[in-house]
Scaffold this motif. Structure first.
Motif, PDB file in Angstrom:
ATOM      1  N   ASP A  25      -5.235  -1.384  -5.139  1.00 26.98           N
ATOM      2  CA  ASP A  25      -4.844  -1.822  -3.903  1.00 26.98           C
ATOM      3  C   ASP A  25      -5.982  -3.040  -3.482  1.00 26.98           C
ATOM      4  O   ASP A  25      -6.927  -2.838  -2.746  1.00 26.98           O
ATOM      5  CB  ASP A  25      -4.798  -0.860  -2.876  1.00 26.98           C
ATOM      6  N   GLU A  26      -5.501  -4.276  -3.789  1.00 31.65           N
ATOM      7  CA  GLU A  26      -6.500  -5.413  -3.304  1.00 31.65           C
ATOM      8  C   GLU A  26      -7.779  -4.996  -3.604  1.00 31.65           C
ATOM      9  O   GLU A  26      -8.741  -5.314  -2.539  1.00 31.65           O
ATOM     10  CB  GLU A  26      -6.214  -5.951  -1.675  1.00 31.65           C
ATOM     11  N   THR A  55       0.693  -1.118   0.015  1.00 33.13           N
ATOM     12  CA  THR A  55      -0.014  -0.015  -0.023  1.00 33.13           C
ATOM     13  C   THR A  55       0.955   1.180   0.102  1.00 33.13           C
ATOM     14  O   THR A  55       0.515   2.169  -0.838  1.00 33.13           O
ATOM     15  CB  THR A  55      -0.999   0.068   1.208  1.00 33.13           C
TER      16      THR A  55
HETATM   17 MG   LIG Z   1      -2.200  -2.648   2.017  1.00 31.11          MG
END
Ligand SMILES: [Mg+2]
Ligand SMILES: Nc1ncnc2c1ncn2[C@@H]1O[C@H](COP(=O)(O)OP(=O)(O)OP(=O)(O)O)[C@@H](O)[C@H]1O
Lengths: 260, 273
Positions: free
Chosen positions: A161-162, A49
């Motif tokens: 991000d995921e 992240t």
């Molecule tokens: Mg993360």
């Protein structure tokens, strides 16, 4: 060879707290080329992240150089779209008003931009839902709405991000296929962060494996699948899929002894 | 009666109708018991006062209360006192809303400021405000301003603290979202922090309206020539128990009505949040 749209050169990032300094990213160098799709995989807390936050300009590198379109992050004029782990659609706004959020912030609520919104809504099946609040949408549709919210600003680079981790397994497969196709179709250079190795292989042109914190690049694995017009779903049937899976699995779980 | 939300599912099957009917019957029964309880209470009060079981000079009685009510309505004094109290409460309440929103926003904007002020705010909030009222009278005089300030002082510190807490507890990723869309701090406030806190603010206001009324009554006890608080304190000193109890009863109604208005607003808004 093409010039890269994104350049990382020996980038380091440290978080500072009262008690200590956390070295989070160490000596990260890589390029992202135009229309390329890269995935980062790595253990929890390795700085994935943080990496995306650096590219989005939310934080600044402690040292090293990040260039977007050949310019330092601050001076770059390219648009960066960032899709977070959850969709974060604002419940008090209709879907339409959620999608125009970026335009509203940038004061670009003009006719041509709003036309783009309408087209995107129609193309990606949310037109009939434009006036309902987000809570009336299914998980997959919400994710799609979140993607459109960033597409409205026509990003040159897309950061994911995921984005599928909040979805259940079945939905996740469909949504990643859905969103992967949209990105391919619109030819957006993309960086995906994920825990899911098969998701990484099926969606990307290249997979970069990060070590546990401090995150360093352990391996870069180009993905070449021998199928025509690959989509995330069909990629899973490629004969090389298993080989790549084992290779990346090996890289992820390899003891990083040389780091110590 | 509660409105039943429309859904896409069918609402016409007999089982569904029976269910709705049984719910309605139950709520009617509850209403009936409530009214019955009130009647029993009032009659036993009246009977015991008439038969000398309780002293009606001290405890008054429903019929006396009614006649006090009628005389006060006729000479216009009741309406006047209600107006005064209501006016002070609403002005105080409005000042509390506006003031606490502004201060909470400033605290949210400037973390250092909020850190500096925090212990003072907590202390002021914990302070029993009735202790402040005599001081306010000395400082500001025996007038309406004092009473309104008194009302504000009861509610505002807690209100600021609660609104501020709501502001800083906004999901960090929602703020991040605005930032990724290149929004500035003001846009974070306008697009996420305030709208996501509307339900919270309304429920804080529900508490505040009651607190303001308390503050007004405290103020009127000490510094007024009019208003329901004054009627209560004056009535108790001159043993006009009818006036006292009537004023208390009316305060109950005022508190309830103001609360209900806010609750209605909350319900309306909850469709959007
Ligand atoms: Mg993360
Ligand atoms: N604001 C912060 N202050 C201090 N340390 C932080 C901060 N944010 C993250 N960290 C630390 O930096 C490291 C990397 O965090 P990051 O969120 O980038 O990891 P991640 O790879 O995205 O993890 P996950 O897979 O769990 O999302 C973590 O160990 C975390 O403890």
């Amino acid at each position: 060879m093409q010039t890269p749209i994104l350049d990382f050169l020996d980038v380091n990032y440290n978080y500072h707290t009262i008690s200590c300094e956390t070295v989070t990213l160490k000596d990260i160098s890589f390029n992202l080329y135009k229309n390329e799709f890269i995935s980062f995989v790595g253990p929890s807390g390795c700085g994935k992240t943080t990496l995306l936050n650096l590219i989005a300009g939310l934080i600044e590198a402690s040292s090293g150089e990040i260039k977007i379109g050949g310019k330092p992050v601050r001076e770059s004029t390219l648009n960066i779209g960032y899709m977070l782990q959850k969709d974060h659609l604002l419940e008090w706004r209709s879907i339409y008003k959620n999608l125009t959020l970026g335009l509203e912030i940038r004061k670009q609520m003009d006719e041509s931009h709003l036309k783009t919104v309408d087209t995107l809504l129609k193309t990606y099946g949310l037109w009939d839902f434009r006036n309902v609040p987000p809570r009336q949408l299914s998980g997959g549709m919400r994710q799609r709405a979140a993607l459109i919210r960033t597409l409205v600003l026509s990003p040159d680079i897309l950061l994911l991000d995921e984005p599928f981790s909040a979805l259940d397994y079945q939905t996740r497969l469909n949504v990643s296929d859905d969103i992967g196709s949209i990105i391919k179709e619109r030819k957006i250079s993309t960086i995906l962060v994920t825990h899911d190795l098969s998701e990484a292989i099926s969606m990307s042109d290249r997979v970069i494996v990060l070590s546990k914190r401090p995150g360093t690049i352990k391996a870069t694995i180009p993905i070449k699948l021998s199928i025509e017009n690959r989509t995330p779903k069909t990629s899973k049937n490629a004969p090389e899929f298993g080989m790549y899976y084992n290779k990346i699995w090996g890289a992820v779980h390899e003891k990083d002894s040389e780091n110590e | 009666m509660k409105k039943i939300r429309k859904t896409s599912d069918t609402c016409t099957s007999t089982a569904q109708k029976d269910y709705v009917k049984s719910i309605q019957r139950k709520s009617m029964l509850i209403r009936l018991y409530q009214i019955l309880l009130l009647i029993v209470f009032l009659t036993s009060w009246e009977i015991s006062a008439r038969h000398g079981i309780i002293n009606d000079f001290i405890f008054c009685s429903p019929s006396k209360l009614l006649s006090t009510f009628l005389t006060m309505v006729r000479d216009g004094s009741l309406i006047h006192h209600i107006e005064v109290t209501l006016f002070e409460t609403i002005i105080g309440f409005a000042l509390v809303i506006v003031g606490s929103l502004i201060v909470a926003t400033l605290f949210w904007w400037n973390e250092t400021l909020s850190k500096v002020m925090e212990p003072y705010m907590v202390m002021l909030n914990a302070l029993p405000k009735s202790a402040l009222a005599p001081v306010l009278i000395v400082w500001l005089g025996s007038n309406k301003t004092t009473i309104i300030v008194c009302a504000c002082s009861v509610a505002i510190f807690g209100s600021i603290l609660n609104i501020y807490t709501g502001f800083v507890n906004v999901e960090a990723d929602k703020i991040k979202l605005i930032k990724t869309l290149k929004g500035n701090r003001f846009q974070c406030l306008k697009l996420v922090v305030i709208p996501s806190n509307i339900p919270n603010i309304i429920s804080i206001m529900k508490v505040n309206i009651g607190l303001c009324l308390v503050g007004v009554v405290i103020g009127e006890f000490l510094a007024a020539r009019e208003g329901l608080g004054y009627v209560i304190i004056y009535g108790s000193q001159t043993f006009k128990m009818g006036n006292v109890l009537l004023s208390i009863l009316i305060l109950c109604f005022i508190a309830m009505i103001l609360y209900l208005i806010l609750e209605k607003t909350e319900k309306k808004l909850s469709d959007y949040f």
